[in-house]
Design an enzyme around this catalytic site. Structure first.
Site, short mmCIF file in Angstrom:
data_model
loop_
_atom_site.label_atom_id
_atom_site.label_comp_id
_atom_site.label_asym_id
_atom_site.label_seq_id
_atom_site.Cartn_x
_atom_site.Cartn_y
_atom_site.Cartn_z
N ASN A 9 0.94 -1.45 0.30
CA ASN A 9 -0.18 0.06 0.27
C ASN A 9 0.70 1.09 -0.25
O ASN A 9 1.52 1.81 1.06
CB ASN A 9 -1.19 0.18 0.85
CG ASN A 9 -1.64 1.18 1.69
OD1 ASN A 9 -2.12 1.67 0.79
ND2 ASN A 9 -2.14 1.20 2.80
N TRP A 10 0.69 1.39 -1.34
CA TRP A 10 2.15 2.77 -0.95
C TRP A 10 1.59 4.32 -0.32
O TRP A 10 1.88 5.02 -1.37
CB TRP A 10 2.56 2.93 -2.70
CG TRP A 10 3.01 1.80 -3.21
CD1 TRP A 10 3.74 0.69 -2.26
CD2 TRP A 10 3.91 1.89 -4.24
NE1 TRP A 10 4.71 -0.48 -2.77
CE2 TRP A 10 4.26 0.53 -4.23
CE3 TRP A 10 3.40 1.97 -5.66
CZ2 TRP A 10 5.06 -0.29 -5.55
CZ3 TRP A 10 4.56 1.62 -7.05
CH2 TRP A 10 4.79 0.59 -6.75
N LYS A 11 0.39 4.20 -0.18
CA LYS A 11 -0.39 5.48 0.33
C LYS A 11 0.19 6.60 -0.55
O LYS A 11 -0.34 6.33 -1.65
CB LYS A 11 -0.16 5.39 1.54
CG LYS A 11 -0.42 4.85 2.62
CD LYS A 11 0.57 4.98 3.79
CE LYS A 11 -0.02 3.15 4.44
NZ LYS A 11 -0.06 3.52 6.22
N HIS A 96 -9.86 1.18 4.60
CA HIS A 96 -8.27 1.64 5.44
C HIS A 96 -8.43 2.27 6.50
O HIS A 96 -9.68 3.46 6.14
CB HIS A 96 -7.35 2.05 4.06
CG HIS A 96 -6.12 1.91 4.75
ND1 HIS A 96 -5.36 2.65 6.07
CD2 HIS A 96 -4.82 1.40 5.03
CE1 HIS A 96 -4.38 2.25 6.16
NE2 HIS A 96 -3.48 1.72 5.82
N GLU A 98 -6.30 4.72 8.27
CA GLU A 98 -6.78 6.34 7.19
C GLU A 98 -7.49 6.48 7.14
O GLU A 98 -8.37 8.25 6.65
CB GLU A 98 -5.30 6.15 6.54
CG GLU A 98 -4.64 5.40 7.20
CD GLU A 98 -3.30 5.91 6.85
OE1 GLU A 98 -3.14 5.99 5.09
OE2 GLU A 98 -2.15 4.92 7.21
N GLU A 168 -5.93 -4.99 11.10
CA GLU A 168 -4.59 -3.64 11.08
C GLU A 168 -5.01 -3.01 11.63
O GLU A 168 -5.81 -2.09 11.85
CB GLU A 168 -5.18 -2.72 9.38
CG GLU A 168 -4.50 -3.57 8.27
CD GLU A 168 -3.67 -2.60 6.87
OE1 GLU A 168 -2.40 -2.90 6.77
OE2 GLU A 168 -4.47 -1.04 6.93
N GLY A 174 2.45 2.49 10.67
CA GLY A 174 3.12 3.02 10.86
C GLY A 174 4.09 3.92 11.74
O GLY A 174 4.61 4.68 11.89
N SER A 213 3.47 -2.27 10.65
CA SER A 213 4.22 -2.09 10.67
C SER A 213 5.36 -2.99 10.36
O SER A 213 5.61 -4.31 10.77
CB SER A 213 4.74 -1.63 11.76
OG SER A 213 4.13 -0.41 12.31
N GLY A 234 3.33 -1.11 4.47
CA GLY A 234 2.97 0.12 4.11
C GLY A 234 4.27 0.72 3.43
O GLY A 234 4.84 -0.02 2.56
N GLY A 235 5.70 0.86 4.38
CA GLY A 235 6.11 1.91 4.50
C GLY A 235 7.13 0.59 4.08
O GLY A 235 8.35 1.61 3.14
P1 PGA Z 1 2.61 0.88 7.67
O1 PGA Z 1 0.74 0.62 7.45
O2 PGA Z 1 3.60 -0.83 7.03
O3 PGA Z 1 3.52 1.75 7.47
O4 PGA Z 1 2.52 0.57 9.17
C1 PGA Z 1 0.45 -0.36 7.24
C2 PGA Z 1 -0.52 0.15 5.91
O5 PGA Z 1 -1.20 1.29 6.25
O6 PGA Z 1 -1.46 -0.97 5.32
#
Ligand code: PGA
Length: 251
Positions: A9-11, A96, A98, A168, A174, A213, A234-235
């Site tokens: 997930n590149w956000k 998600h 967010e 999640e 994050g 994470s 994500g990251g």
């Molecule tokens: P993260 O994000 O791996 O940076 O914690 C995961 C996500 O939001 O899908």
């Protein structure tokens, strides 16, 4: 035996240049990956055409990070599921945390998006997760199962034959704080159990991803849990070597 699935997930990251470089590197390294491991990436909307071009003919799937539930209309700035389907996408992230937190998406909206994505032939990746306050109150499972129930009620259990679920925990996204493999497994088992109460076969086949994470250093332990079938990353998905190392942790 369920296959493994790792989705990046590149956000809201990347440029035309960096997306090209990242995808080229992922493609080159993904050739040596175990055939039981599937991988996918979800770039921003504007990078989807480039990603589709680079990934065409490869086994790397492509997804979007969001979709609007309506077919079309006066929704300035939104993208309809049908528009995404025309791009040949496999997956769309739905709900998600967010989106739920920063854009106030309700369970009902998430369920509507889930239905719209499936209507257009793509697989929703339904994201579920509790906040830190909810975990501290000891109500993680209730919260997560409540979010799941909202979609089961709207879409029916049969819909989960064409969907992926990602657990999640919001406090792990994050933040560098990962749920322990035992904490993650406990919630994954509860999710599978809830699906099984409705349909044992669907429960046995639905892919349940963990997100929050995930890194190469914790992926093996997480992915070796009985009900964890891969990750939503994500990251760590923004660096090809790290992402591929995570994908290789899944076989
Ligand atoms: P993260 O994000 O791996 O940076 O914690 C995961 C996500 O939001 O899908």
């Amino acid at each position: 035996m369920r296959p493994s699935l790792i989705i990046g997930n590149w956000k809201m990251h990347g440029s035309l240049d960096s997306v090209r470089q990242l995808l080229t590197a992922i493609l080159a390294q993904s050739e040596s990956m175990a055939s039981s491991t599937r991988i996918g990436v979800c770039p921003s909307f504007v990078h989807l055409p480039l990603a589709r071009e680079i990934l065409s003919g490869s086994s790397v799937s492509l997804g979007a990070q969001n979709a609007h539930a309506e077919e079309q209309g006066a929704y300035t700035g939104e993208v309809a599921a049908g528009m995404l389907a025309e791009m040949g996408l496999d997956y769309v992230l739905v709900g998600h945390s967010e989106r739920r937190q920063l854009f106030a998406e309700s369970d009902a909206e998430v369920a509507a998006k889930f239905l719209a994505v499936q209507k257009h032939g793509m697989q929703p990746v339904l994201c579920l997760g509790e906040s830190l306050a909810e975990r501290e109150k000891g109500i993680s499972s209730e919260v997560v199962l409540g979010q799941l129930n909202a979609v089961i009620e709207a879409a029916g259990i049969e819909a989960f034959a064409r969907a992926v679920i990602a657990y999640e925990p919001v406090w792990a996204i994050g933040t560098g704080k990962t749920a322990s493999p035992e904490q993650a497994q406990e919630i994954h088992a509860a999710i599978r159990q809830r699906l099984a109460e409705k349909d044992a076969e669907i429960a046995a086949n639905t892919l349940l991803l963990y997100g929050g994470s995930v890194k190469s250093g914790n992926a093996v332990e997480l992915f070796s849990q009985a009900d964890i079938d891969g990750g939503l990353v994500g990251g760590a998905s923004l660096a090809a070597d790290e992402f591929i190392a995570i994908c290789n942790s899944a076989d």
